[in-house]
Design a protein around this motif. Sequence first.
Motif: not given
Length: 901
Positions: A86-91, A104-106, A121-124
């Motif tokens: 659902y979006g990019i947090v960063g690099f 990956t989850k919101r 809710e969750d990230t990858n």
Amino acid sequence: QSTAFIPLLSEARCFRYFLVGSNHAQTKHRVLKIDRTEPKDLAIIDDKHVYNQQEVRELLGRLDLGNRTKMGQKGSSGLSRAVSAYGIVGFVRFLEGYYIVLITKRRKMADIGGHSIYKIEDTNMIYIPNDSVRVTHPDEARYVRIFQNVDLSSNFYFSYSYDLSHSLQYNLTLLHSPCDPGTVEEVHTRSSRQQDSFDIFEDEGLPTQVFHGLQSEPYAKYVWNGKLLERVKDTVHPDWLMYIIHGFCGQSKLLIYGRPVHVTLIARRSSKFAGTRFLKRGANCEGDVANEVETEQIIHDASVMSFTAGSYSSYVQVRGSVPLYWSQDISTMMPKPPIRLDQADPYAHVAALHFDQMLQRFGSPIIILNLVKKREKRKHEKILSEELFPAVINLNQFLPPEHCIDYIAWDMARYTKSKLYNVLDRLSMIAENVVKRTGFFINRSDFFCHTLRPDERWGDLGGSLTSSGRVQTGVLRTNCVDCLDRTNTAQFMVGKCALAYQLYALGMIDKPKLQFDTDCVRLFEELYEDHGDTLSLQYGGSQLVHRVKTYRKIAPWTQHSKDIMQTLSRYYSNAFSDADRQDAINLFLQVYQPSESKPHLWELPTDFYLHQRNSMALTHDRRSYTYWWSEGILSYLPLPYDEGICSENMKKVGVRRVNRYDESIDTYTEFFKPYELTSFDDTFCIAMTNSARELMPKTVGVDPSPFTVRKPEETGKSAVIGAKSSKEETVVQRKTAASAPPPPSEEQISSSSEDDSEDDRDDDGSVSQRSTPVKLLTESGESVRTQEDFLQQSMRETYGLNLAALPAEEDIYCTTVTNIQLNYLFYFSPLLLSLSLSLSLLSVPVSCFATDSIYEVSSPQVDKDNREVFEGHVLTGLGQVRSLCREDILMYREYIKNRYM
């Protein structure tokens, strides 16, 4: 704002990643190509082109066909989907190659003007370089574990179309800013306009309706992934950049006879000088303080959704550590380590930097509510008050009198232990005066009902009036030592007072006053308790120890055992897990960037040098000690400089020209999503906390107004859990428990990790005969400080003089009072003290020097008559004239207690 692009990560034969982003309706797409053959560099290509659905399918089909092992082979795929997000947090990069962090989850948490706010809710976390080119390092896995200690699924929020880093006042004020249409950016390509946009005037040959939208840069202090996006910020299109905040977001629905009013609470935690409780105290060299949180409450009539046609109101307040160089040594393993001042700052340089930031963002007046203890057998918290007050006095002498920083010192912990005084009543008085000074924001002018039923308090409201409503000028800054328990209760009382004015401004109530034990206040109190628990867990490692019910002295007896458990939990977290959490925060915010040429993060004995930049390099420009504010700020006061129309601010604003039916500005499409199959029962506005469903009694015939005072057992929530459900529910108009005397079993509040101190527990008799110093703000805007050792008294009743009005000439003894004079006048003449303080606030700077000098401010001139009066008071203090004995003071206190308390 920009269209939300939701990424889809696809892998092509292990040599590159294709990041395909789309809007909600999947009618517009963008593509990023990430090279996986670079072992330690980040190679990203963005063609800046907007694809429609057919074009992106053809592109992915060609990529799939071209990357198969054998031409024409159907069994193997050349392009495979790696993850949907659902979006990019960063690099981020440690010692090997780059990682990409994806959401990956919101979960939807709030809705403001049709703009959705989501909680992560969750990230990858995906490693970008291919295994064939990977250069391994033995410490890479440890850095990954430290980085992942920052739980992104815990209270991180984002929005595709609403700027969460700025306040509602800033975002809506930005809409009225002038723009230059000649320098706008075209949003759509020719193909996307023909394919995706529907224009009802196209067939008739009429011109297409074009709108100009404004998009501002986020406020860097409250953005937590700014450093993670810094590497690609200038490479990719801004639609890919999504900024997240850390803190709290909650929304509840207040039903007023069926009319929905949404109450939203947003807390933004600062990413500057961020950390855990005992490891981050005070301020750094740039004026950023520990545990700084900006809390905004937004009230809007949900029956009309859009920002332009709807009614929206907001109020902002701030909490943060005392802006001094101080810390606590945790190596002793004490529950309350001693407070120590690390550096001498005689000219209040770090405090000046901090208040300069606040003047720039909030305007004036800046009101400080200092809740630390002022009387202790062994100095602990008092050290901070003794340093902060002289710093404010030093800074105020150079500011214009109408923009001076107001300082309120009140020992809230000591008031809590007394059986004769009520904490919340005194906080209500402070809150009323603060809200009258700062005002609040509302985007519409007064209703006609305000003219039909005027309220005298409405006319005294501060802030600034505009053609479209009101704006808040200035802010309340609340602090104790930890900025947790006491601060949250004080902020709740100020927020409750502001809520009453906001509902009155929206035409919902007939007077700006709310009582405890109503559905409205209970709803607001639950929001603030969730807000306080969340912020306390982030900074202190446990939930709140003392809540609003505790200070109202109506908490159940089981609450004491819970307080003890929270205290132990906080102590355990501070002693054993805070160091690991601090390392994770430093790594996530890129305060520390790993490198093979410098020591590892876990090898550093302290992170002091990471947060204090002046310790690593000499500063070339030295700030003035007298003109301590940034250039241009005073010309805009009391309005904030950041909201002013100037060339510096307009550089941060981008203008975009979009089609009338473009999704990025279409509130209807954003909120209702007509392209999806949805169920009415599953919509967020139905699932959110509802005052009628959660709090209102279920008995037919009970007054459904959320502003009716009810008994605790009459609420809908207690009926659900079975508490006295068989009792007949009635509405009883009574005094709230806040104004009632406390029960005998609640003599004092115990088991606090923040408020109570063993060496500060005096007998109740001595406590009840003492007062805590409070400086209240009069309706005319002037500041009046009470004596530190005497009770608050009515000057008009005692001396026949109303200090809110301008005193007569014969009552004025001097025009400027020095600090030495105040020390002597403090004990012997309350009348002369108050007059002198009022007049000193009206003095103006007398400096005529452009640069720093020891002669910057000339000494005050005192004539012979005033000097004789002063010397008479000095002789009285030396005992040459009979002074008041203890019996006289006790008699006077008894009179004040019986007469006014």
